[in-house]
Design a protein around this motif. Sequence first.
Motif, short mmCIF file in Angstrom:
data_model
loop_
_atom_site.label_atom_id
_atom_site.label_comp_id
_atom_site.label_asym_id
_atom_site.label_seq_id
_atom_site.Cartn_x
_atom_site.Cartn_y
_atom_site.Cartn_z
N GLU A 31 -2.60 -8.54 2.60
CA GLU A 31 -1.95 -8.78 1.30
C GLU A 31 -1.65 -7.46 0.60
O GLU A 31 -0.70 -7.34 -0.14
N TYR A 32 -2.49 -6.47 0.85
CA TYR A 32 -2.33 -5.15 0.25
C TYR A 32 -3.10 -4.16 1.11
O TYR A 32 -3.98 -4.55 1.89
N ILE A 33 -2.76 -2.88 1.00
CA ILE A 33 -3.52 -1.85 1.70
C ILE A 33 -4.77 -1.60 0.87
O ILE A 33 -4.68 -1.23 -0.30
N PRO A 34 -5.95 -1.83 1.45
CA PRO A 34 -7.18 -1.65 0.66
C PRO A 34 -7.35 -0.21 0.18
O PRO A 34 -6.93 0.73 0.86
N THR A 35 -7.98 -0.06 -0.95
CA THR A 35 -8.31 1.25 -1.48
C THR A 35 -9.49 1.82 -0.71
O THR A 35 -10.44 1.10 -0.43
N ASP A 36 -9.40 3.08 -0.38
CA ASP A 36 -10.53 3.77 0.25
C ASP A 36 -11.59 3.95 -0.84
O ASP A 36 -11.35 4.62 -1.83
N PRO A 37 -12.75 3.33 -0.70
CA PRO A 37 -13.77 3.42 -1.75
C PRO A 37 -14.31 4.83 -1.98
O PRO A 37 -14.83 5.12 -3.05
N MET A 38 -14.16 5.70 -1.01
CA MET A 38 -14.69 7.05 -1.16
C MET A 38 -13.73 7.94 -1.94
O MET A 38 -14.16 8.78 -2.72
N THR A 39 -12.42 7.76 -1.74
CA THR A 39 -11.43 8.59 -2.44
C THR A 39 -10.82 7.86 -3.63
O THR A 39 -10.13 8.47 -4.43
N LYS A 40 -11.03 6.56 -3.70
CA LYS A 40 -10.47 5.70 -4.77
C LYS A 40 -8.94 5.64 -4.72
O LYS A 40 -8.30 5.41 -5.73
N LYS A 41 -8.37 5.85 -3.53
CA LYS A 41 -6.92 5.80 -3.35
C LYS A 41 -6.58 4.86 -2.21
O LYS A 41 -7.34 4.75 -1.25
N PRO A 42 -5.41 4.20 -2.28
CA PRO A 42 -5.01 3.33 -1.17
C PRO A 42 -4.33 4.12 -0.05
O PRO A 42 -3.34 3.71 0.52
#
Length: 134
Positions: free
Chosen positions: A77-88
């Motif tokens: 549905e969406y490209i998940p955000t990288d939890p470590m960098t807080k960016k998708p």
Amino acid sequence: MWAALALVLALLAVAALNGDLLARVAQERDLIASGKRIRDAIGAYYEASPGSAKTYPSALQHLLYDPRILGETKYLEYIPTDPMTKKPEWAQIKNAQGEVIGVHSFATGSPTWLGQLLAPSGSGSGSYAEWKFV
């Protein structure tokens, strides 16, 4: 009284460190879940290839909308955000044909000891960027 105050301050410092550790372990767990979600979507894209020639996506955006198939076909549905960098944004791992076969984080931090145990198999444990989801 000073000894009691020092003990309370020491306990508060330990609690704060444990809170930071727990937050980082939660981020690591989320990184693994997001990476696996993308990896599984890449696999679904490959398996849904029309005809007998199987292909991987040429970009992660093709997991949101498959240009090979008429109609709306989504693997994410969406490209998940990288939890470590807080960016998708994810570093893409490509094969010789330039197709995306996996991803890894751009984060260079070192995993916790628990994160090293949970790391994807075959991945290095020196930094989050070494955790490959292929």
